[in-house]
Scaffold this motif. Structure first.
Motif, PDB file in Angstrom:
ATOM      1  N   ASN A 167      17.853  23.245  -7.945  1.00 57.17           N
ATOM      2  CA  ASN A 167      19.003  24.116  -7.725  1.00 57.17           C
ATOM      3  C   ASN A 167      19.401  24.895  -8.974  1.00 57.17           C
ATOM      4  O   ASN A 167      20.521  25.370  -9.091  1.00 57.17           O
ATOM      5  N   GLU A 225      10.573  22.566  -3.787  1.00 55.08           N
ATOM      6  CA  GLU A 225      11.030  21.425  -3.011  1.00 55.08           C
ATOM      7  C   GLU A 225      11.356  21.810  -1.594  1.00 55.08           C
ATOM      8  O   GLU A 225      11.176  21.038  -0.675  1.00 55.08           O
ATOM      9  N   GLU A 266      20.223  16.683  -3.190  1.00 53.32           N
ATOM     10  CA  GLU A 266      18.994  17.296  -2.720  1.00 53.32           C
ATOM     11  C   GLU A 266      17.836  16.347  -2.951  1.00 53.32           C
ATOM     12  O   GLU A 266      16.978  16.166  -2.109  1.00 53.32           O
TER      13      GLU A 266
END
Ligand code: ADP
Ligand code: MG
Length: 472
Positions: A231, A351, A401
């Motif tokens: 992120n 990812e 995440e």
């Protein structure tokens, strides 16, 4: 799930009218009775039936006759409603290629009339939760009614509100452009996720910038809760942008310290492994012996002067209320497993892709399986591979995440790899190879850096789609 915007071209005003009628009916009904759809849409005699058939054909609606004859929106139907609204508002005129497939979102490029490219994030809550429980159908009988579309809308609203507030306070985040239903429009970030980068000119200063962000967030009363290499975007000039905000919490959250430490730890681990930064320092112990200290433990949550609630006003200004916050916080996450970058799987490139193995057709299941994990502790505790400590964390209602990523990986291990998985794995591997060679082969232009995130989705067909959208 495939977002085939070409379908938009075949949809008429009446199609949207009926789609909207179902959406309105879903405020009070999981499955909207056919009769109610007819009444809300109030098309000429027989008109609704024809339209419904068309919408079913394009998988924008799902027909359910288990209890009574009725319909509900699929994610695709919801996508089209949001896209149409935003196009009508003049926010963008065309949908382009897919940039990423997140665990609970899909990201696309969209283009403004003047050619400016923006990013569109479509939230897809329920995708992973559904996957998490689909092998445990026994539990589904305990399911509570919940509307994934509603939750996705809240997640989008929260993300939009946070992004805007953070931007106003000078944080390096995408520019929050607009939001409708489960869809957030933001500026396109140049560069790519840190997880795809194997070399940095100045790893130390990038590291400091990133850790500085965690601290500054806390000073503003916030914790990202999913702050990791997936992120954080980085460009050719090593400028950092943080993304992905639906799981952020206030520093006054009961687990704030744990989330803060976890965010910090993720960054330390990643930089240690990927860029070989050495945080071990030797200092003199009381007895004169050398002892190792880890800088990570020195970044103390307690020592940061925090102004909790600082952003509250701004968040409320974006329409995101405290009540919304409570609802979404209860839902987002739900499973916490080991976090951190020690999973070498993170080398696998994006990812977002590895997160997703088989989403085709899932849209029609989201609402059918209206299960809510947080309301059923059994579901959390029975999930494979969830450590005891992490189960406790999951009760706090937050997951990162990484957590979601790992949880998904484990599930995937248990599932038969079908054709879609194989196809996806092929694509991921191809992308990984491209990413690796891009890094090895020296710096590439921004355009080419971005280009390898392309998943082979439909390339922008601006003028054609634009024409069609303008007609509505
Ligand atoms: P999720 O919540 O599903 O993890 P993210 O917001 O992290 O979704 O986005 C998933 C991926 O999409 C990111 O890793 C990144 O590659 C891409 N992405 C997201 N937002 C942008 C943006 N504004 N510009 C460019 N790429 C983006
Ligand atoms: Mg993310």
């Amino acid at each position: 799930m495939k977002l085939d915007v070409d379908v938009l071209r075949y949809l008429s005003k009446d199609d949207f009218r009926v789609l909207t009628a179902v959406e309105m009916g879903m405020r009070n009904h999981e499955i909207v009775p056919s009769e109610l759809v007819h009444r809300i849409a109030s098309l000429k005699h027989g008109g609704t039936y024809k339209v419904l058939k068309n919408l079913l054909r394009y998988k924008l609606l799902h027909h359910d006759s288990s209890k009574y004859d009725g319909f509900r929106l699929t994610y695709l139907g919801y996508d089209f409603l949001a896209i149409k609204t935003l196009v009508n508002r003049g926010v963008f005129t065309a949908v382009g290629r897919q940039l990423g497939v997140g665990k609970e979102s899909d990201i696309f490029e969209v283009a403004r009339e003047d050619g400016t490219v923006l990013a569109m994030k479509l939230h897809r809550l329920g995708r992973t939760s559904f996957r998490a429980v689909k092998s445990k159908r026994d539990y589904l009988r305990h399911r509570n009614s919940y509307n994934w579309l509603y939750l996705s809308r809240l997640a989008a609203l929260k993300e939009f509100a946070f992004m805007k507030a953070l931007e106003d306070h000078g944080f390096p985040v995408p520019n929050a452009v607009d939001c409708n239903r489960h869809c957030v429009i933001m500026s396109l970030v140049q560069g790519y996720p840190l997880v795809q980068v194997n070399q940095l000119q100045n790893p130390d200063s990038v590291f400091e910038t990133i850790i500085g962000l965690v601290v500054r967030l806390a000073e503003h009363g916030l914790i990202h809760c999913d702050f990791n290499e997936f992120n954080i975007m980085i460009d050719d000039d090593e400028k950092v942008t943080m993304i992905d905000f639906p799981q952020m919490v206030s520093v006054s959250h009961q687990n704030a310290q744990m989330y803060f430490d976890r965010d910090v730890e993720c960054i330390f681990k990643f930089f240690r492994k990927r860029f070989h930064l050495n945080f071990q320092e030797t200092t003199d112990g009381d007895d004169g012996s050398d002892i190792d200290t880890d800088e990570g433990s020195r970044l103390s949550f307690a020592s940061i002067s925090k102004t909790a609630g600082f952003l509250d006003k701004e968040l409320a200004a974006s329409g995101f209320t405290r009540k919304d916050q409570v609802v979404i916080q209860k839902f987002i996450g739900g499973s916490i497993e080991e976090s951190g970058s020690d999973d070498e799987g993170s080398d696998d490139g994006n990812e977002s892709e590895t997160n997703e193995t088989n989403v085709d057709g899932l849209d029609s299941l989201h609402l059918a399986e209206q299960d809510v994990i947080h309301k059923n502790p059994d579901l959390n505790s029975k999930k494979e591979g969830v450590s005891e400590e992490n189960q406790q964390n999951s009760e706090a209602g937050q997951g990162s995440e990484h957590d979601r990523h790992n949880a998904s990986d484990k599930e995937d291990d248990n599932e038969t790899v079908n054709e879609n998985d194989a196809e996806l794995m092929k694509r991921i591997e191809k992308q990984r190879r491209r990413a690796v060679s891009a890094v090895r082969g020296g710096r590439k232009s921004l355009a080419s850096r971005n280009s390898y995130k392309d998943k082979g989705g439909k390339s922008s067909n601006n003028s054609k789609i634009q024409k069609q959208l303008n007609n509505w």
